[in-house]
Design a protein around this motif. Structure first.
Motif, PDB file in Angstrom:
ATOM      1  N   ASN A  92      -5.057  45.717  22.940  1.00 52.23           N
ATOM      2  CA  ASN A  92      -6.257  45.172  23.544  1.00 52.23           C
ATOM      3  C   ASN A  92      -5.949  43.710  23.841  1.00 52.23           C
ATOM      4  O   ASN A  92      -5.721  42.920  22.933  1.00 52.23           O
ATOM      5  CB  ASN A  92      -7.447  45.287  22.586  1.00 52.23           C
ATOM      6  CG  ASN A  92      -8.728  44.750  23.180  1.00 52.23           C
ATOM      7  OD1 ASN A  92      -8.734  43.878  24.040  1.00 52.23           O
ATOM      8  ND2 ASN A  92      -9.840  45.274  22.702  1.00 52.23           N
TER       9      ASN A  92
ATOM     10  N   SER B 169      -7.940  41.643  25.777  1.00 52.17           N
ATOM     11  CA  SER B 169      -9.163  41.138  26.392  1.00 52.17           C
ATOM     12  C   SER B 169      -9.404  39.654  26.129  1.00 52.17           C
ATOM     13  O   SER B 169      -9.920  38.946  26.984  1.00 52.17           O
ATOM     14  CB  SER B 169     -10.372  41.924  25.895  1.00 52.17           C
ATOM     15  OG  SER B 169     -10.227  43.280  26.213  1.00 52.17           O
TER      16      SER B 169
ATOM     17  N   SER C 230      -3.154  39.606  20.661  1.00 55.40           N
ATOM     18  CA  SER C 230      -3.679  40.913  21.047  1.00 55.40           C
ATOM     19  C   SER C 230      -3.861  41.803  19.815  1.00 55.40           C
ATOM     20  O   SER C 230      -3.207  41.617  18.796  1.00 55.40           O
ATOM     21  CB  SER C 230      -2.754  41.588  22.048  1.00 55.40           C
ATOM     22  OG  SER C 230      -1.474  41.743  21.486  1.00 55.40           O
TER      23      SER C 230
ATOM     24  N   ARG D 266      -9.818  44.864  28.340  1.00 55.07           N
ATOM     25  CA  ARG D 266      -8.544  45.012  29.054  1.00 55.07           C
ATOM     26  C   ARG D 266      -7.479  45.456  28.058  1.00 55.07           C
ATOM     27  O   ARG D 266      -7.421  44.954  26.937  1.00 55.07           O
ATOM     28  CB  ARG D 266      -8.128  43.682  29.684  1.00 55.07           C
ATOM     29  CG  ARG D 266      -8.968  43.303  30.864  1.00 55.07           C
ATOM     30  CD  ARG D 266      -8.496  42.028  31.577  1.00 55.07           C
ATOM     31  NE  ARG D 266      -7.161  41.602  31.247  1.00 55.07           N
ATOM     32  CZ  ARG D 266      -6.866  40.458  30.604  1.00 55.07           C
ATOM     33  NH1 ARG D 266      -7.808  39.654  30.221  1.00 55.07           N
ATOM     34  NH2 ARG D 266      -5.618  40.133  30.365  1.00 55.07           N
ATOM     35  N   TYR D 267      -6.624  46.380  28.512  1.00 58.53           N
ATOM     36  CA  TYR D 267      -5.576  46.927  27.658  1.00 58.53           C
ATOM     37  C   TYR D 267      -4.235  46.811  28.362  1.00 58.53           C
ATOM     38  O   TYR D 267      -4.172  46.720  29.593  1.00 58.53           O
ATOM     39  CB  TYR D 267      -5.887  48.389  27.304  1.00 58.53           C
ATOM     40  CG  TYR D 267      -7.188  48.514  26.573  1.00 58.53           C
ATOM     41  CD1 TYR D 267      -7.246  48.362  25.195  1.00 58.53           C
ATOM     42  CD2 TYR D 267      -8.385  48.731  27.262  1.00 58.53           C
ATOM     43  CE1 TYR D 267      -8.451  48.443  24.524  1.00 58.53           C
ATOM     44  CE2 TYR D 267      -9.594  48.810  26.591  1.00 58.53           C
ATOM     45  CZ  TYR D 267      -9.616  48.654  25.223  1.00 58.53           C
ATOM     46  OH  TYR D 267     -10.808  48.720  24.553  1.00 58.53           O
ATOM     47  N   SER D 268      -3.174  46.838  27.579  1.00 57.24           N
ATOM     48  CA  SER D 268      -1.840  46.747  28.162  1.00 57.24           C
ATOM     49  C   SER D 268      -0.854  47.536  27.305  1.00 57.24           C
ATOM     50  O   SER D 268      -0.953  47.554  26.076  1.00 57.24           O
ATOM     51  CB  SER D 268      -1.393  45.285  28.238  1.00 57.24           C
ATOM     52  OG  SER D 268      -0.138  45.182  28.879  1.00 57.24           O
TER      53      SER D 268
ATOM     54  N   GLN E 218       2.137  43.418  32.897  1.00 56.73           N
ATOM     55  CA  GLN E 218       0.985  44.016  32.235  1.00 56.73           C
ATOM     56  C   GLN E 218       0.674  45.344  32.909  1.00 56.73           C
ATOM     57  O   GLN E 218       0.511  45.411  34.121  1.00 56.73           O
ATOM     58  CB  GLN E 218      -0.233  43.115  32.310  1.00 56.73           C
ATOM     59  CG  GLN E 218      -1.419  43.727  31.606  1.00 56.73           C
ATOM     60  CD  GLN E 218      -2.632  42.831  31.593  1.00 56.73           C
ATOM     61  OE1 GLN E 218      -2.551  41.647  31.837  1.00 56.73           O
ATOM     62  NE2 GLN E 218      -3.777  43.405  31.307  1.00 56.73           N
TER      63      GLN E 218
ATOM     64  N   ASP F 129      -2.077  48.277  32.509  1.00 52.82           N
ATOM     65  CA  ASP F 129      -3.295  48.795  31.902  1.00 52.82           C
ATOM     66  C   ASP F 129      -3.405  50.279  32.273  1.00 52.82           C
ATOM     67  O   ASP F 129      -3.729  50.609  33.410  1.00 52.82           O
ATOM     68  CB  ASP F 129      -4.525  48.040  32.389  1.00 52.82           C
ATOM     69  CG  ASP F 129      -5.793  48.434  31.647  1.00 52.82           C
ATOM     70  OD1 ASP F 129      -5.842  49.560  31.086  1.00 52.82           O
ATOM     71  OD2 ASP F 129      -6.736  47.632  31.625  1.00 52.82           O
TER      72      ASP F 129
ATOM     73  N   ARG G 187      -6.847  51.374  33.886  1.00 51.28           N
ATOM     74  CA  ARG G 187      -7.334  50.805  35.151  1.00 51.28           C
ATOM     75  C   ARG G 187      -6.348  50.976  36.286  1.00 51.28           C
ATOM     76  O   ARG G 187      -6.738  51.015  37.436  1.00 51.28           O
ATOM     77  CB  ARG G 187      -7.643  49.319  34.974  1.00 51.28           C
ATOM     78  CG  ARG G 187      -8.805  49.113  34.045  1.00 51.28           C
ATOM     79  CD  ARG G 187      -9.454  47.809  34.228  1.00 51.28           C
ATOM     80  NE  ARG G 187     -10.572  47.734  33.283  1.00 51.28           N
ATOM     81  CZ  ARG G 187     -11.130  46.638  32.910  1.00 51.28           C
ATOM     82  NH1 ARG G 187     -10.709  45.505  33.383  1.00 51.28           N
ATOM     83  NH2 ARG G 187     -12.129  46.655  32.061  1.00 51.28           N
TER      84      ARG G 187
END
Length: 147
Positions: A63, A65, A71, A103-105, A123, A125, A128
């Motif tokens: 995460n 974000s 993170s 937001r995730y990666s 990055q 995600d 998304r």
């Protein structure tokens, strides 16, 4: 009346004690069941050299974000590297922990004897970036020279 008050206080104390034994998020049996999903993809690098024996690949879902804050790791998987790339992975995660406003990666790293050899720099995600296949590109760390 004081006996009745004593029983009420004792009952409240027992109730609070039992509730304190349950971890946050585990208040009911239904909430302890994880909604496990799987992210699958491939990890690759462009160098024309093999990695040393014993190297491991670690894929992490994070995460990302919050800015200026480390993170939060949501899930990870580690596997021993065998052969040449691309390396396939399957990463299980709890979908109930994924929030649409966050937001995730995905991050990939190659590690040998606690030394970082390669890492992903872009990055990705997975929630998304509407991509059918997840492909993570690794970059060599400057101090490492594959043989």
């Amino acid at each position: 009346m004081s006996n009745r008050l004593h029983h009420l206080c004792l009952s409240l104390l027992v109730l609070l004690s039992v509730n304190a034994c349950v971890s946050p998020g585990e208040s009911t049996a239904a909430s302890t069941r994880a909604d496990i999903q799987v992210l699958e993809g491939k990890v690759y690098y462009l160098e024309k050299k093999l990695l040393p024996p014993g190297a491991v690949l670690e894929i992490t879902l994070e995460n990302v974000s919050k800015q200026d804050v480390t993170s939060t790791q949501m899930a990870s998987v580690t596997q021993t590297i065998k052969g040449a790339p691309p390396y396939t992975f399957s990463l299980e995660y709890d979908a109930a922990r994924i929030k649409p406003n966050m937001r995730y990666s995905l991050r990939a790293e190659v590690i040998l004897s606690d030394k970082l050899l390669m890492t992903s720099t872009e990055q990705i995600d997975p929630f998304r970036d509407n991509q059918e296949t997840i492909n993570i590109k690794l970059s060599t760390i400057a101090r490492f020279h594959a043989q």
